[in-house]
Design a protein around this motif. Structure first.
Motif, short mmCIF file in Angstrom:
data_model
loop_
_atom_site.label_atom_id
_atom_site.label_comp_id
_atom_site.label_asym_id
_atom_site.label_seq_id
_atom_site.Cartn_x
_atom_site.Cartn_y
_atom_site.Cartn_z
N LEU A 1 -3.82 3.54 -5.83
CA LEU A 1 -4.92 2.63 -6.13
C LEU A 1 -5.11 2.48 -7.64
O LEU A 1 -5.30 1.37 -8.15
CB LEU A 1 -6.20 3.14 -5.47
CG LEU A 1 -7.35 2.17 -5.29
CD1 LEU A 1 -6.93 0.96 -4.46
CD2 LEU A 1 -8.53 2.87 -4.64
N ASN B 1 -11.49 5.84 -0.79
CA ASN B 1 -10.18 5.37 -0.35
C ASN B 1 -9.18 6.51 -0.22
O ASN B 1 -7.98 6.27 -0.07
CB ASN B 1 -9.65 4.31 -1.33
CG ASN B 1 -10.25 2.95 -1.06
OD1 ASN B 1 -9.81 2.24 -0.17
ND2 ASN B 1 -11.28 2.60 -1.79
N ALA C 1 -8.27 1.48 3.86
CA ALA C 1 -8.83 0.56 2.87
C ALA C 1 -10.35 0.49 3.03
O ALA C 1 -10.86 0.22 4.13
CB ALA C 1 -8.21 -0.81 3.01
N VAL D 1 -4.32 2.02 2.11
CA VAL D 1 -4.15 2.02 0.66
C VAL D 1 -2.68 2.09 0.30
O VAL D 1 -2.19 1.34 -0.55
CB VAL D 1 -4.91 3.21 0.03
CG1 VAL D 1 -4.62 3.32 -1.47
CG2 VAL D 1 -6.39 3.09 0.29
N GLN E 1 -0.26 -1.43 1.08
CA GLN E 1 -1.21 -2.51 0.74
C GLN E 1 -0.81 -3.79 1.44
O GLN E 1 0.36 -4.18 1.46
CB GLN E 1 -1.21 -2.72 -0.77
CG GLN E 1 -2.22 -3.75 -1.20
CD GLN E 1 -2.18 -3.99 -2.71
OE1 GLN E 1 -1.20 -3.68 -3.37
NE2 GLN E 1 -3.23 -4.56 -3.23
#
Length: 151
Positions: free
Chosen positions: A19, A76, A81, A143, A146
């Motif tokens: 992230l 996260n 997500a 996460v 993605q």
């Protein structure tokens, strides 16, 4: 044969690293990721001259951004997500140019699609600068994998 469960803190660190690598806003503020684990994150940011407001102290928006980043990384950290549903901040003391701020996010509750998190911002002397409270909401996706806009 059963696959071993991943270490929750190792998974959290992988999620937070991924992230953070996609977070130019935090990077532009000079925020450093110190460590992370399941439901927690610790970040650091130095107060620069361009972060000061008219009274010569750190603009509250920069303090909010630091806390919001710590909150985002903490919620996260499970590879689900998650976005902010709402948050608030209380400014306790001024941060000055040259101060090195540490934001510690910790999970208070996580059930269903929502979670509650607190973030404590302190300066290099351990003095409380601000307290942030955030509510998270789990959305679709993960996460580490993605989603693209076409998903």
């Amino acid at each position: 044969m059963n696959d071993p469960q991943p270490n929750p803190d190792a998974l959290a660190q992988a999620c937070v690293d991924a992230l953070f690598s996609r977070d130019p806003a935090s990077q532009a503020l000079g925020i450093e990721l110190l460590d992370a684990g399941a439901g927690r994150a610790r970040l650091r940011m130095a107060v620069r001259a361009d972060m000061l407001q008219g009274h010569g102290t750190c603009h509250g928006g920069f303090l909010f951004a630091l806390a919001d980043s710590a909150f985002a990384f903490a919620c996260n950290s499970y590879d689900q997500a998650t976005v902010a549903l709402g948050c608030s901040i209380d400014y306790v003391a001024p941060a000055l140019r040259g101060d090195v701020l540490t934001a510690r996010a910790s999970e208070l509750s996580r059930k269903g699609r929502t979670g509650l998190y607190d973030v404590r911002i302190e300066n290099q002397r351990g003095e409380l600068i601000a307290l942030f409270h955030g509510k998270s909401y789990k959305v679709r996706g993960t996460v580490l994998a993605q989603e693209t806009p076409d998903d």
